[in-house]
Design an enzyme around this catalytic site. Structure first.
Site, PDB file in Angstrom:
ATOM      1  N   HIS A   1     -10.779  -4.851  10.219  1.00  0.00           N
ATOM      2  CA  HIS A   1     -11.469  -4.589   8.966  1.00  0.00           C
ATOM      3  C   HIS A   1     -12.670  -3.676   9.167  1.00  0.00           C
ATOM      4  O   HIS A   1     -13.478  -3.522   8.267  1.00  0.00           O
ATOM      5  CB  HIS A   1     -11.952  -5.904   8.332  1.00  0.00           C
ATOM      6  CG  HIS A   1     -10.855  -6.663   7.659  1.00  0.00           C
ATOM      7  ND1 HIS A   1     -10.034  -7.520   8.333  1.00  0.00           N
ATOM      8  CD2 HIS A   1     -10.446  -6.681   6.368  1.00  0.00           C
ATOM      9  CE1 HIS A   1      -9.162  -8.045   7.484  1.00  0.00           C
ATOM     10  NE2 HIS A   1      -9.393  -7.556   6.285  1.00  0.00           N
TER      11      HIS A   1
ATOM     12  N   GLU B   1       0.807  -1.225   0.000  1.00  0.00           N
ATOM     13  CA  GLU B   1       0.000   0.000   0.000  1.00  0.00           C
ATOM     14  C   GLU B   1       0.833   1.264   0.000  1.00  0.00           C
ATOM     15  O   GLU B   1       0.550   2.208  -0.736  1.00  0.00           O
ATOM     16  CB  GLU B   1      -0.923   0.058   1.232  1.00  0.00           C
ATOM     17  CG  GLU B   1      -2.206  -0.689   1.093  1.00  0.00           C
ATOM     18  CD  GLU B   1      -2.011  -2.164   1.295  1.00  0.00           C
ATOM     19  OE1 GLU B   1      -0.898  -2.554   1.671  1.00  0.00           O
ATOM     20  OE2 GLU B   1      -2.952  -2.915   1.067  1.00  0.00           O
TER      21      GLU B   1
END
Lengths: 406, 432
Positions: free
Chosen positions: A211, A142
């Site tokens: 998450h 990322e």
């Protein structure tokens, strides 16, 4: 032009409740946009439709339904064009595809965006159409691919970087904070960074703590970026297009649970305004400010509240940074009571900033302290019952309104 | 093979033997290029590194193509690596870098510039050796030790000095400072304060070059990006992530490691499990080259090949330049940890002196010409200080400019107007 006008006239005839007021057609507009009904019509034709110019019939629909679904009746659609129905993730895809068609410098990069079509199917089919370079499958890095997007943006491209889950973008925080937000300034204005960073966040269905993060609170202090949160297919497409066209770096927050919302959206092209809030339901008694998924909890609570005789004004703030102080301010000046309902954590969240901003700017107009309902300051638990208690539920919203309106 | 390099005076280290690249039939075509890029090195082992003595020398490679070209080029017809014109250009660039940095130190101690200032003395060969081979459209991404990269890339000394003084006439309007040199005109994309964070940006610039060629069909777009960073950065995740992506997509980028052995006070050998950084290139599928970064001619030769590779679309290269900074990490660093003997060893290999000696020995130039260049540079640097001194400080109105490319990003105020339309906004007094 005449046809559209008739459409409005038809809408004005609808009145589901006594509170409907044709004057509500004068929704708060920017001063640069004319407030007359005539130019509103003209603007529809010209395809510049801002969120605040939604036809009033939509507001009525949302009162009776917690979540926007299919259009109620044929007469409810504008007489000019039928529009088409789609799900929120399809609306995002449509917006993205249109922008990629329009400008060859728009490209997508992220994990599984290409061949897999995106983990939430937002980029499905785009790699087949545009090729592997314009819809780039990145390795799981990322920080590096967000930085790569920033470098590409600085050298002329308009990348859309997808975080498979917003939480993963924590790994890219260095790039987002230091480079995305700051480089336009530290370069003395020489390099612009027209990047869009998007992804799903928020509390889902038992996805576990990592998450289920709400990154808007972490990113909000970064100078130089804009943050928007979409909540309906209509505003998802419009905000996606606006974010891509913007010269500023924009972070577009989507929500894991909202991707399958269905709505009928216009066929004609439209781009929404990144800095504006959306009037969901005009009202008199209290201003409820919300965004993303909590909008639906608020609207569900609104149903109950209306039955109890309250008249809440619901505003989806949409622009998390900067706040649309005009829409919000006008509402506060009218109702004098504010309830903020958000999914961010209590500490340092969007609600906290919004509370500060409203207190600073509109303190004199408040008849009661601002109440902010946020998620608990806990890592989101896995267990379903616990998870439900971390986020704000409609019952709590009803209680809060009753308390504020005493 | 050894004879081809005797002209560049490669120092033979008796402990190192040359070794040819083992056959790599297993690897894909991407790695196949490593095969061609093969030569025998040796440059020296890292001084003070007793652990590497006795190890076989690193594998470096210069392709067969290059050796062919070298034979044909005018300079090599005489066996020389550089023409007079090129040599003087290179000399001038290195002297500019050295002189400018020395002036920076003076100005800092006189209170004209503040904060963190990192000087490049001793490393000029790397900057000049690489950047002077670039076109204007090629991009350079640097770190906080970026003054000389900026100068080599073509940013006028005046603009760099003004930026250091924090004046509006600086290349970044005084908003960036020593660690953030940017120039759109000359394609210098930073100046980054955190190590490693510029490497992904460089990868992005290289990606744009590839995108323009392949997605936008600008078939003649062959822009190359150079990413400069240090030995400390080579232990950072961003470095490895970008090596992977660059090799994966064959991006036109050269990763230039300025290994000066020290990351502030941390010796490279104390922080790195395998200190030979060039080796990390082949692990990702790109050639890894080690070069003597104190010798601008050697750096140039390697740079030509690496940049050429990138331009031809053959992908990235990792070049480790063994170099040394004569001063401390920054002007605030007392520099007490480094061994004076080590410093003396490298001072004896001063790149400017080395080049000068080479040119004089080979009758390419004489003392008078060098003195003339020295004088010219002195004047340029003095002028840059005068210019910077005389330039205005930023006014208050500059505070909020440039935060957003589109100032609508400041949002809509309570009165319904965009904040940026507020007249007070331009005064820098608006409440945002």
């Amino acid at each position: 032009m005449a046809v559209t006008f008739q459409g409005l006239g038809a809408a004005a005839a609808l009145s589901l409740s006594g509170s409907f007021d044709p004057n509500r057609l004068h929704l708060p507009c920017r001063r640069s946009l004319s407030v007359t009904r005539l130019s509103f019509v003209v603007r529809l034709e010209e395809r510049i439709v801002s969120g605040s110019n939604l036809p009033p019939r939509r507001a009525q629909q949302l009162v009776s339904k917690a979540v926007a679904t299919k259009a109620d009746a044929a007469s409810a659609s504008t007489a000019s064009k039928p529009g088409h129905e789609l799900l929120l993730f399809e609306a995002l895809r449509e917006g993205l595809e249109e922008e990629m068609d329009r400008d060859p410098q728009v490209c997508v990069m992220g994990e599984d965006v290409g061949h897999y079509g995106g983990s939430y199917k937002v980029t499905k089919g785009l790699a087949d159409k545009f090729g592997d370079l314009r819809v780039l499958d990145t390795p799981i890095a990322e920080n590096a691919f967000t930085g790569m997007g920033i470098g590409a943006a600085m050298t002329g491209l308009r990348p859309v970087v997808e975080g498979m889950n917003m939480g993963f973008l924590l790994l890219a925080f260095n790039q987002i904070s230091n480079n995305c937000g700051m480089l336009h300034y530290t370069s003395g204005g020489q390099f612009k960074i027209p990047i869009v960073i998007r992804g799903p966040g928020g509390v889902g269905r038992q996805l576990g703590a990592e998450h289920s993060q709400r990154l808007e609170s972490y990113f909000q202090s970064i100078p130089g970026i804009q943050m928007v949160a979409c909540s309906t297919p209509y505003n998802a497409k419009g905000l996606m297009k606006a974010a891509i066209r913007s010269e500023n770096p924009v972070i577009l927050f989507e929500h894991v649970l909202l991707y399958n919302l269905k709505e009928r959206i216009p066929d004609e092209e439209y781009v929404l305004n990144l800095e504006e809030a959306e009037m969901v339901r005009p009202g008199e008694h209290i201003t409820i400010l919300t965004y993303s998924r909590m909008r639906y909890h608020v609207m569900q609570a609104a149903k109950t509240l209306v039955n109890k005789g309250y008249d809440p004004e619901v505003i989806d703030i949409r622009s998390l940074k900067p706040f649309d102080l005009y829409t919000i301010g006008n509402s506060v000046k009218k109702t004098h009571r504010v309830l903020i309902v958000e999914e961010c954590m209590r500490t340092g969240g969007i609600g906290a900033s919004l509370t500060a901003a409203i207190t600073e700017n509109f303190h004199d107009y408040l008849d009661a302290p601002i109440m902010c309902l946020s998620s608990q300051d806990v890592p989101t638990p896995y267990a379903g019952t616990l998870e439900n208690w971390t986020v704000v539920q409609p019952a709590q919203i009803v209680t809060a309104v009753e308390q504020l309106c005493q | 093979m050894a004879t081809a390099f005797s002209s560049i005076g490669v120092i033979q280290n008796p402990h190192c033997e040359s070794r040819s690249v083992p056959s790599r039939k297993l690897y894909s075509a991407v790695l196949g290029s490593t095969q061609k890029f093969r030569f025998n090195p040796p440059s020296r082992s890292i001084s003070g590194c007793s652990e590497t003595l006795g190890k076989p020398s690193p594998i470096y490679a210069i392709s067969e193509v290059f050796k062919e070209k070298k034979r044909k080029s005018a300079s090599s017809s005489s066996g020389l690596l550089i023409t007079k014109e090129e040599g003087l250009e290179v000399y001038e660039d290195m002297v500019l870098g050295r002189c400018f940095e020395d002036m920076c130190a003076q100005m800092y101690y006189r209170g004209k510039m503040f904060g963190f200032v990192h000087l490049y003395n001793g490393q000029e060969a790397v900057s000049t050796g690489f950047i002077k081979l670039l076109k204007k459209e090629d991009c350079v991404v640097s770190t906080y030790r970026d003054h000389v990269h900026a100068l080599s890339k073509g940013i006028p000394a005046r603009e760099v000095m003004s930026e250091l003084f924090g004046k509006t006439t600086g290349c970044c309007r005084g908003q960036g400072g020593s660690m953030h040199m940017f120039s759109k005109e000359h394609n210098l994309i930073g100046g980054f304060a955190f190590i490693g964070e510029g490497i992904p940006v460089a990868t992005g610039a290289a990606f744009t070059s590839k995108y323009r060629r392949e997605a936008l069909n600008e078939t003649d777009c062959d822009h190359v990006t150079l990413a400069f960073f240090g030995d400390g950065t080579c232990n950072n995740g961003q470095f490895y992530e970008c090596l992977n992506m660059a090799a994966l997509w064959k991006l036109p980028i050269v990763f230039v490691v300025e290994n000066n052995l020290w990351a502030i006070g941390m010796s490279h050998l104390r922080s790195t499990s395998d200190p030979e950084i060039w080796k990390k290139g082949p692990a990702f599928g790109m050639p890894g080259v080690h070069v003597d970064g104190m010798d601008v001619l050697k750096v140039r030769e390697v740079a030509k090949e690496a940049i050429g590779r990138a331009r031809r679309g053959e992908g990235p290269t990792l070049v480790e330049c063994e170099t040394y900074r004569f001063r401390g990490h920054s002007l605030a660093d007392p520099d007490e940890l480094r061994d004076p003997a080590e410093k003396a060893r490298y001072a004896a290999r001063d790149p400017i002196a080395t080049l000068k000696k080479y040119m004089i020995d080979n009758n390419l130039a004489n003392e008078v010409e060098f003195k003339a260049i020295d004088k010219k540079i002195d004047e340029i640097v003095e002028d840059s200080v005068e210019f910077a001194d005389g330039s205005p400080q930023p006014s208050r109105s500059q505070l909020l400019e440039n935060v957003f490319a589109d100032p609508k990003g400041f949002g809509i105020g309570p009165d319904g107007r965009y904040r940026c339309e507020d007249p007070k906004f331009t005064e820098g007094t608006a409440h945002v």
